[in-house]
Design an enzyme around this catalytic site. Structure first.
Site, PDB file in Angstrom:
ATOM      1  N   GLY A  79      -5.494 -18.170 -18.539  1.00 48.78           N
ATOM      2  CA  GLY A  79      -6.636 -18.532 -19.381  1.00 48.78           C
ATOM      3  C   GLY A  79      -7.897 -18.825 -18.608  1.00 48.78           C
ATOM      4  O   GLY A  79      -8.677 -19.706 -18.986  1.00 48.78           O
ATOM      5  N   GLY A 126       3.286   6.715   7.916  1.00 52.78           N
ATOM      6  CA  GLY A 126       4.691   6.917   7.568  1.00 52.78           C
ATOM      7  C   GLY A 126       5.575   5.812   8.112  1.00 52.78           C
ATOM      8  O   GLY A 126       6.688   5.604   7.653  1.00 52.78           O
ATOM      9  N   ASN A 127       5.088   5.093   9.121  1.00 48.10           N
ATOM     10  CA  ASN A 127       5.825   3.936   9.642  1.00 48.10           C
ATOM     11  C   ASN A 127       5.596   2.696   8.795  1.00 48.10           C
ATOM     12  O   ASN A 127       6.352   1.719   8.900  1.00 48.10           O
ATOM     13  CB  ASN A 127       5.408   3.614  11.073  1.00 48.10           C
ATOM     14  CG  ASN A 127       6.030   4.543  12.096  1.00 48.10           C
ATOM     15  OD1 ASN A 127       5.340   5.315  12.737  1.00 48.10           O
ATOM     16  ND2 ASN A 127       7.333   4.481  12.244  1.00 48.10           N
ATOM     17  N   SER A 128       4.541   2.688   7.973  1.00 41.07           N
ATOM     18  CA  SER A 128       4.237   1.518   7.153  1.00 41.07           C
ATOM     19  C   SER A 128       5.439   1.148   6.290  1.00 41.07           C
ATOM     20  O   SER A 128       6.061   2.010   5.661  1.00 41.07           O
ATOM     21  CB  SER A 128       3.033   1.809   6.250  1.00 41.07           C
ATOM     22  OG  SER A 128       1.856   1.881   6.995  1.00 41.07           O
ATOM     23  N   ASP A 175       0.136  -7.588   1.502  1.00 44.38           N
ATOM     24  CA  ASP A 175       0.549  -6.191   1.663  1.00 44.38           C
ATOM     25  C   ASP A 175       2.069  -6.062   1.713  1.00 44.38           C
ATOM     26  O   ASP A 175       2.626  -5.362   2.549  1.00 44.38           O
ATOM     27  CB  ASP A 175      -0.081  -5.557   2.904  1.00 44.38           C
ATOM     28  CG  ASP A 175       0.039  -4.027   2.898  1.00 44.38           C
ATOM     29  OD1 ASP A 175       0.218  -3.462   1.801  1.00 44.38           O
ATOM     30  OD2 ASP A 175      -0.025  -3.413   3.981  1.00 44.38           O
ATOM     31  N   HIS A 198       0.815  -1.226   0.000  1.00 48.22           N
ATOM     32  CA  HIS A 198       0.000   0.000   0.000  1.00 48.22           C
ATOM     33  C   HIS A 198       0.846   1.272   0.000  1.00 48.22           C
ATOM     34  O   HIS A 198       0.342   2.341  -0.302  1.00 48.22           O
ATOM     35  CB  HIS A 198      -1.001  -0.006   1.169  1.00 48.22           C
ATOM     36  CG  HIS A 198      -0.417   0.325   2.506  1.00 48.22           C
ATOM     37  ND1 HIS A 198      -0.146  -0.628   3.465  1.00 48.22           N
ATOM     38  CD2 HIS A 198      -0.078   1.509   3.072  1.00 48.22           C
ATOM     39  CE1 HIS A 198       0.332  -0.053   4.547  1.00 48.22           C
ATOM     40  NE2 HIS A 198       0.386   1.252   4.338  1.00 48.22           N
TER      41      HIS A 198
END
Length: 278
Positions: A184, A124-126, A44, A14
């Site tokens: 497919g 911001g820590n992610s 994630d 993310h």
């Protein structure tokens, strides 16, 4: 990680999803442009790549590959350090404890099994590291619960679950769209409620098979539920598409699936040669 040509950085999907340009800032303030090497939306996780020739020797000498707590020996109550770029102000460090292990959390209808910590994890820590007192990475910060009545509930993806995916993403080849493999099939996600109602296993529902495709030749049938590709668990259509398109046309892949036989699901594994998208 690092190889002869590139520096490889793990982060959250993310964080980089939809980005036109990815800029990495190093400890000495120098910057370099990165490209996405591979992503896994369901987990994630993402790995980005920087060309080593774009980083000066002085900066390279300041970079150290992280030590990973490979054995996953994590105890509730042990101290943890979260590193990140809180609120975009620059590198920050917060300290807390491991509050719980193996917490099942639903994020955007996606069930994840995470470490819980009371170390402050803010926007911001992610994608930053959660470390133990030995300086080993034990998790990748991913999310926090924010509400007036909630205090100190942050979550990280444990490295024991992240590293098999990260190792696979690190080795991915960046392939032009016209050279990407095609299974497919037409696929559909289903909710946990539907899975419980029909007693379906976790995975992706095969809704339709294209004629003369790799899937049809391998014997995949409408109604099968795909659960894995080459030892990577599959839980969403996005994840399946990301995985398949990370291989070139003509690549053979092992597809794990569950098939309804006489009212119960039986696991099968088939080898599929990926074709060209029509």
């Amino acid at each position: 990680g690092k190889n002869d040509t590139e520096l490889l950085i793990a982060t959250n999907n993310h964080v980089v999803e939809g980005a036109n340009t990815i800029l990495v800032t190093f400890i000495d303030g120098k910057e370099a442009t990165a490209i996405i090497k591979g992503t896994d939306a369901a987990a994630d996780l993402a790995v980005i790549s920087i060309d080593l020739t774009s980083i000066s020797k002085e900066t390279r000498d300041k970079i150290q590959i992280a030590n990973i707590n490979e054995d996953g020996d994590i105890k509730v109550g042990e101290k943890a350090v979260a590193i990140g770029n809180a609120l975009g102000y620059g590198q920050s460090v917060t300290v807390g404890y491991i509050s719980a292990k193996d917490r099942e959390i639903n994020i955007s209808n996606n069930k994840m099994v995470l470490l819980q910590t009371d170390a402050a994890i803010n926007p911001g820590n992610s994608g930053g590291a959660l470390l133990n007192m030995k300086g080993e990475v034990i998790g990748i910060n991913t999310v926090k619960f924010a509400a007036n009545e909630v205090e100190g509930m942050g979550y990280a993806i444990p490295v024991s679950r992240a590293m098999p995916i990260i190792n696979e993403l690190m080795s991915r080849e960046i392939i032009a769209e016209e050279d990407q493999g095609y299974l497919g099939i037409t696929i559909k996600d289903f909710t946990e409620d539907i899975a419980e109602m029909f007693n379906w296993p976790a995975g992706v529902y095969v809704y339709e098979i294209a004629e003369n495709s790799g899937a049809s030749e391998a014997g995949i049938l409408k109604g099968d539920i795909i659960t894995g590709i080459n030892d990577i668990d599959i839980t969403s259509s996005t994840q399946l598409i990301e995985k398949v398109t990370s291989y070139r046309i003509g690549t053979k892949v092992n597809v794990k699936l569950m098939r309804n036989q006489d009212g119960r699901y039986v696991e099968k594994e088939v080898e599929v040669t990926l074709g060209e998208k029509p």
